[in-house]
Design a protein around this motif. Structure first.
Motif, PDB file in Angstrom:
ATOM      1  N   THR A  93       0.850  -1.194   0.000  1.00  0.00           N
ATOM      2  CA  THR A  93       0.000   0.000   0.000  1.00  0.00           C
ATOM      3  C   THR A  93       0.881   1.237   0.000  1.00  0.00           C
ATOM      4  O   THR A  93       1.795   1.358   0.819  1.00  0.00           O
ATOM      5  N   LEU A  94       0.615   2.137  -0.936  1.00  0.00           N
ATOM      6  CA  LEU A  94       1.272   3.438  -0.966  1.00  0.00           C
ATOM      7  C   LEU A  94       0.264   4.491  -0.531  1.00  0.00           C
ATOM      8  O   LEU A  94      -0.826   4.590  -1.103  1.00  0.00           O
ATOM      9  N   ILE A  95       0.616   5.268   0.489  1.00  0.00           N
ATOM     10  CA  ILE A  95      -0.220   6.350   0.976  1.00  0.00           C
ATOM     11  C   ILE A  95       0.391   7.667   0.515  1.00  0.00           C
ATOM     12  O   ILE A  95       1.572   7.935   0.776  1.00  0.00           O
ATOM     13  N   LEU A  96      -0.401   8.476  -0.164  1.00  0.00           N
ATOM     14  CA  LEU A  96       0.087   9.755  -0.681  1.00  0.00           C
ATOM     15  C   LEU A  96      -0.164  10.863   0.333  1.00  0.00           C
ATOM     16  O   LEU A  96      -1.277  11.022   0.840  1.00  0.00           O
ATOM     17  N   LYS A  97       0.896  11.620   0.602  1.00  0.00           N
ATOM     18  CA  LYS A  97       0.814  12.783   1.477  1.00  0.00           C
ATOM     19  C   LYS A  97       1.640  13.891   0.830  1.00  0.00           C
ATOM     20  O   LYS A  97       2.754  13.646   0.359  1.00  0.00           O
ATOM     21  N   GLY A  98       1.117  15.091   0.803  1.00  0.00           N
ATOM     22  CA  GLY A  98       1.834  16.169   0.137  1.00  0.00           C
ATOM     23  C   GLY A  98       1.854  15.958  -1.371  1.00  0.00           C
ATOM     24  O   GLY A  98       1.080  15.178  -1.929  1.00  0.00           O
ATOM     25  N   GLN A  99       2.764  16.655  -2.041  1.00  0.00           N
ATOM     26  CA  GLN A  99       2.873  16.587  -3.492  1.00  0.00           C
ATOM     27  C   GLN A  99       4.039  15.675  -3.880  1.00  0.00           C
ATOM     28  O   GLN A  99       5.177  15.914  -3.481  1.00  0.00           O
ATOM     29  N   ASN A 100       3.755  14.655  -4.683  1.00  0.00           N
ATOM     30  CA  ASN A 100       4.757  13.676  -5.085  1.00  0.00           C
ATOM     31  C   ASN A 100       4.884  13.661  -6.607  1.00  0.00           C
ATOM     32  O   ASN A 100       3.898  13.842  -7.325  1.00  0.00           O
ATOM     33  N   TYR A 101       6.115  13.411  -7.060  1.00  0.00           N
ATOM     34  CA  TYR A 101       6.397  13.423  -8.504  1.00  0.00           C
ATOM     35  C   TYR A 101       7.349  12.280  -8.824  1.00  0.00           C
ATOM     36  O   TYR A 101       8.406  12.143  -8.193  1.00  0.00           O
ATOM     37  N   LEU A 102       6.972  11.456  -9.810  1.00  0.00           N
ATOM     38  CA  LEU A 102       7.799  10.322 -10.221  1.00  0.00           C
ATOM     39  C   LEU A 102       7.873  10.296 -11.736  1.00  0.00           C
ATOM     40  O   LEU A 102       6.844  10.335 -12.421  1.00  0.00           O
ATOM     41  N   LYS A 103       9.086  10.197 -12.271  1.00  0.00           N
ATOM     42  CA  LYS A 103       9.285  10.087 -13.717  1.00  0.00           C
ATOM     43  C   LYS A 103      10.121   8.857 -14.005  1.00  0.00           C
ATOM     44  O   LYS A 103      11.225   8.705 -13.492  1.00  0.00           O
ATOM     45  N   GLY A 104       9.573   7.943 -14.822  1.00  0.00           N
ATOM     46  CA  GLY A 104      10.236   6.680 -15.088  1.00  0.00           C
ATOM     47  C   GLY A 104      11.480   6.821 -15.950  1.00  0.00           C
ATOM     48  O   GLY A 104      11.625   7.768 -16.729  1.00  0.00           O
ATOM     49  N   ALA A 105      12.369   5.846 -15.817  1.00  0.00           N
ATOM     50  CA  ALA A 105      13.565   5.777 -16.659  1.00  0.00           C
ATOM     51  C   ALA A 105      13.175   5.351 -18.057  1.00  0.00           C
ATOM     52  O   ALA A 105      12.025   4.994 -18.342  1.00  0.00           O
ATOM     53  N   GLN A 106      14.136   5.375 -18.957  1.00  0.00           N
ATOM     54  CA  GLN A 106      13.897   4.820 -20.280  1.00  0.00           C
ATOM     55  C   GLN A 106      13.452   3.361 -20.141  1.00  0.00           C
ATOM     56  O   GLN A 106      14.057   2.586 -19.407  1.00  0.00           O
ATOM     57  N   LEU A 107      12.348   3.021 -20.798  1.00  0.00           N
ATOM     58  CA  LEU A 107      11.820   1.652 -20.811  1.00  0.00           C
ATOM     59  C   LEU A 107      11.332   1.196 -19.444  1.00  0.00           C
ATOM     60  O   LEU A 107      11.309  -0.002 -19.150  1.00  0.00           O
ATOM     61  N   ALA A 108      10.910   2.130 -18.589  1.00  0.00           N
ATOM     62  CA  ALA A 108      10.473   1.760 -17.238  1.00  0.00           C
ATOM     63  C   ALA A 108       9.264   2.575 -16.815  1.00  0.00           C
ATOM     64  O   ALA A 108       9.114   3.754 -17.164  1.00  0.00           O
ATOM     65  N   ALA A 109       8.392   1.921 -16.042  1.00  0.00           N
ATOM     66  CA  ALA A 109       7.242   2.597 -15.445  1.00  0.00           C
ATOM     67  C   ALA A 109       7.705   3.544 -14.336  1.00  0.00           C
ATOM     68  O   ALA A 109       8.823   3.440 -13.826  1.00  0.00           O
ATOM     69  N   ALA A 110       6.821   4.461 -13.955  1.00  0.00           N
ATOM     70  CA  ALA A 110       7.110   5.285 -12.779  1.00  0.00           C
ATOM     71  C   ALA A 110       6.979   4.453 -11.504  1.00  0.00           C
ATOM     72  O   ALA A 110       7.782   4.567 -10.581  1.00  0.00           O
ATOM     73  N   ILE A 111       5.945   3.596 -11.464  1.00  0.00           N
ATOM     74  CA  ILE A 111       5.782   2.611 -10.396  1.00  0.00           C
ATOM     75  C   ILE A 111       5.554   1.267 -11.065  1.00  0.00           C
ATOM     76  O   ILE A 111       4.554   1.081 -11.769  1.00  0.00           O
ATOM     77  N   ASP A 112       6.465   0.329 -10.883  1.00  0.00           N
ATOM     78  CA  ASP A 112       6.332  -1.019 -11.446  1.00  0.00           C
ATOM     79  C   ASP A 112       6.060  -1.978 -10.299  1.00  0.00           C
ATOM     80  O   ASP A 112       6.910  -2.183  -9.433  1.00  0.00           O
ATOM     81  N   ASN A 113       4.849  -2.566 -10.299  1.00  0.00           N
ATOM     82  CA  ASN A 113       4.492  -3.462  -9.196  1.00  0.00           C
ATOM     83  C   ASN A 113       4.711  -4.933  -9.526  1.00  0.00           C
ATOM     84  O   ASN A 113       4.486  -5.797  -8.678  1.00  0.00           O
TER      85      ASN A 113
END
Length: 199
Positions: A93-113
């Motif tokens: 479980t990921l809980i979001l608090k505040g402002q979050n920013y994720l940018k994936g690498a080449q050939l990669a998701a921002a969050i890969d589960n």
């Protein structure tokens, strides 16, 4: 609570555990973080104004992680999701608090589960941008994305070509995707999918 990320200039994350000890927290020499305990954990930035490059968070165990103002740009890396969840866990479980920013690498998701059941909730925000051929949340290039539930938060998700905003990477399937709460904006500027994927 124990805090990490203060010992060298490479360490940029502040990681805390409610266990009050160094329970399953590993900070690598380049500042990347591995979580392998039960948590719950909170990850924030030592410098709240910093956008971190070339560091990742690896989640190796079933746990709850609060992202509190985390900003990560992995676009200069190759095939490294900013948040990389191990395959075969019972759930994260990921809980979001505040402002979050994720940018994936080449050939990669921002969050890969990697197919591990993932729930995202909380009252914070997340902007997630997929790397090429990948989903924003779900599968990286050529990989499927499944078992994803959005239950809260304010999310803006950018997909990539032949991929989904939530679901599979390029030309890959996405299954068991649910949005039960929160505000979710799905932006697909290329030839891809908003939810799911292709088989």
């Amino acid at each position: 609570q124990i805090e990490h990320g203060k010992e060298t200039s490479y360490e940029v994350f502040k990681v805390t555990s409610e266990k009050g000890a160094n329970e399953g927290i590993t900070v690598r020499s380049n500042g990347s973080v591995e979580l392998s305990g039960t948590g719950p954990y909170t990850i924030s930035m030592i410098n709240p104004n910093t956008e971190v490059r070339s560091r990742v968070i690896e989640i190796k165990s079933a746990c709850t992680v609060t992202l509190n103002g985390s900003r990560m740009d992995a676009s200069s890396m190759d095939k490294n999701p900013p948040i990389d969840i191990a395959r075969g866990l019972s759930g994260v479980t990921l809980i979001l608090k505040g402002q979050n920013y994720l940018k994936g690498a080449q050939l990669a998701a921002a969050i890969d589960n990697h197919g591990t059941p993932l729930t995202i909730e909380g009252d914070g925000s997340l902007t997630a941008i997929a790397g090429s051929g990948s989903a924003a949340i779900g599968g990286s290039q050529g990989k499927g994305g499944s078992h994803i539930t959005i239950a809260g938060g304010n999310l803006t998700l950018y997909g990539s070509s032949d991929s989904a905003c939530i679901g599979g990477g390029s030309k890959s399937a996405g299954t068991d995707i649910q949005i039960s709460g929160g505000v979710v904006r799905l932006i697909q500027e290329n030839t891809g999918y908003l939810l799911g994927g292709s088989s």
